[in-house]
Design a protein around this motif. Structure first.
Motif, PDB file in Angstrom:
ATOM      1  N   THR A  17       0.838  -1.208   0.000  1.00 15.81           N
ATOM      2  CA  THR A  17       0.000   0.000   0.000  1.00 15.81           C
ATOM      3  C   THR A  17       0.866   1.249   0.000  1.00 15.81           C
ATOM      4  O   THR A  17       0.617   2.200  -0.754  1.00 15.81           O
ATOM      5  N   THR A 120     -11.032   7.831   6.538  1.00 17.41           N
ATOM      6  CA  THR A 120     -10.541   6.719   5.722  1.00 17.41           C
ATOM      7  C   THR A 120     -11.473   6.429   4.553  1.00 17.41           C
ATOM      8  O   THR A 120     -11.023   6.081   3.465  1.00 17.41           O
ATOM      9  N   SER A 145      -7.842  10.667   2.767  1.00 13.22           N
ATOM     10  CA  SER A 145      -8.909   9.679   2.649  1.00 13.22           C
ATOM     11  C   SER A 145      -8.335   8.397   2.079  1.00 13.22           C
ATOM     12  O   SER A 145      -7.122   8.212   2.001  1.00 13.22           O
ATOM     13  N   GLY A 146      -9.216   7.496   1.654  1.00 14.43           N
ATOM     14  CA  GLY A 146      -8.823   6.237   1.037  1.00 14.43           C
ATOM     15  C   GLY A 146      -9.978   5.722   0.216  1.00 14.43           C
ATOM     16  O   GLY A 146     -10.899   6.468  -0.124  1.00 14.43           O
ATOM     17  N   LYS A 147      -9.913   4.440  -0.116  1.00 14.44           N
ATOM     18  CA  LYS A 147     -10.967   3.781  -0.898  1.00 14.44           C
ATOM     19  C   LYS A 147     -11.226   4.571  -2.173  1.00 14.44           C
ATOM     20  O   LYS A 147     -10.291   4.928  -2.885  1.00 14.44           O
ATOM     21  N   ARG A 164      -5.420  10.735  -1.243  1.00 12.90           N
ATOM     22  CA  ARG A 164      -6.279   9.549  -1.161  1.00 12.90           C
ATOM     23  C   ARG A 164      -5.416   8.298  -1.269  1.00 12.90           C
ATOM     24  O   ARG A 164      -4.779   8.056  -2.290  1.00 12.90           O
ATOM     25  N   VAL A 165      -5.390   7.514  -0.204  1.00 15.08           N
ATOM     26  CA  VAL A 165      -4.576   6.306  -0.165  1.00 15.08           C
ATOM     27  C   VAL A 165      -5.222   5.234  -1.051  1.00 15.08           C
ATOM     28  O   VAL A 165      -6.418   4.959  -0.926  1.00 15.08           O
ATOM     29  N   THR A 170      -9.259  -0.347   5.934  1.00 18.05           N
ATOM     30  CA  THR A 170      -9.129   0.780   6.861  1.00 18.05           C
ATOM     31  C   THR A 170      -7.775   0.766   7.557  1.00 18.05           C
ATOM     32  O   THR A 170      -7.137   1.811   7.707  1.00 18.05           O
ATOM     33  N   ILE A 173      -5.105   2.019   5.191  1.00 19.95           N
ATOM     34  CA  ILE A 173      -5.267   3.457   4.959  1.00 19.95           C
ATOM     35  C   ILE A 173      -4.732   4.239   6.150  1.00 19.95           C
ATOM     36  O   ILE A 173      -3.980   5.209   5.992  1.00 19.95           O
ATOM     37  N   GLN A 174      -5.099   3.816   7.361  1.00 16.28           N
ATOM     38  CA  GLN A 174      -4.643   4.525   8.558  1.00 16.28           C
ATOM     39  C   GLN A 174      -3.129   4.476   8.703  1.00 16.28           C
ATOM     40  O   GLN A 174      -2.501   5.469   9.073  1.00 16.28           O
ATOM     41  N   THR A 176      -0.976   4.304   6.348  1.00 11.98           N
ATOM     42  CA  THR A 176      -0.398   5.193   5.341  1.00 11.98           C
ATOM     43  C   THR A 176      -0.677   6.648   5.679  1.00 11.98           C
ATOM     44  O   THR A 176       0.165   7.524   5.423  1.00 11.98           O
ATOM     45  N   HIS A 177      -1.832   6.943   6.261  1.00 11.13           N
ATOM     46  CA  HIS A 177      -2.115   8.312   6.700  1.00 11.13           C
ATOM     47  C   HIS A 177      -1.039   8.803   7.665  1.00 11.13           C
ATOM     48  O   HIS A 177      -0.587   9.950   7.582  1.00 11.13           O
TER      49      HIS A 177
END
Length: 196
Positions: A17, A120, A145-147, A164-165, A170, A173-174, A176-177
């Motif tokens: 990711t 996320t 964000s993500g998705k 946006r990841v 989730t 994404i977190q 990577t945030h």
């Protein structure tokens, strides 16, 4: 799948990711850091918000700005809108949970400030209402964000920055945030140091 294999899979998925995010997000990360740098250099502040783990990320970012990241420097103005339980619960009680961040932005946000909005899924109603309130105050937005970006992506304006990841999980994404936040903090420090 053994428990050891599950551990290995978490590491592999997290690495994959982050590698995809590196390919897609280098320029937006630099744009976000440049926006933060110019904002604090011109007397503005960074307001941050999110729910759950993203609330923790908002607070993490604020602490890195207010105190320091990895190098000695002056404290930088940042406020996590997730920390004042009396304010959060009074707004949720008197209005609705959807307004816990936007109401604070109405009081604290100024033209020239920046909102770091973290969700996320991109579908957190209270975070998205914070984006609307920020725009009404003349603030720019950095959106994590993500998705597929959720409804958040449709609220962003041309001078906002979207990070946006590229993941659906989730947890990924977190993770990577947090890396994105650390990149922004490091780049801001570098800009401050090279400026003298």
């Amino acid at each position: 799948m053994t428990l050891h294999t599950r551990i290995q899979q978490h590491f592999a998925d997290s690495i994959a990711t982050k590698q995809k995010a590196l390919t897609l997000l280098q320029d937006p990360i630099l744009a976000a850091a440049t926006l933060v740098f110019h904002t604090v250099q011109h007397g503005g502040k960074i307001l941050s918000c999110g729910n759950g783990g993203s609330a923790g990320d908002a607070q993490h970012f604020s602490s890195e700005m207010l105190n320091r990241f990895e190098q000695e420097r002056r404290g930088l103005p940042a406020i996590a809108l997730t920390t004042d339980t009396s304010t959060l619960t009074s707004i949720a009680n008197d209005y609705s949970y959807e307004r816990v961040f936007s109401r604070q932005i109405e009081a604290l946000g100024r033209n020239g400030d920046v909102l770091l909005a973290i969700s996320t899924s991109g579908n957190s109603t209270n975070v998205n209402r914070a984006i609307d309130a920020a725009h009404e105050c003349g603030m720019q937005v950095i959106a994590l964000s993500g998705k597929a970006g959720g409804s958040m992506k449709d609220l962003l304006q041309a001078d906002d920055v979207e990070l946006r990841v590229p993941a659906d999980s989730t947890a990924r994404i977190q993770e990577t945030h947090l890396l994105l936040i650390h990149c922004i903090c490091d780049l801001v420090d570098q800009m401050l140091l090279t400026q003298g």
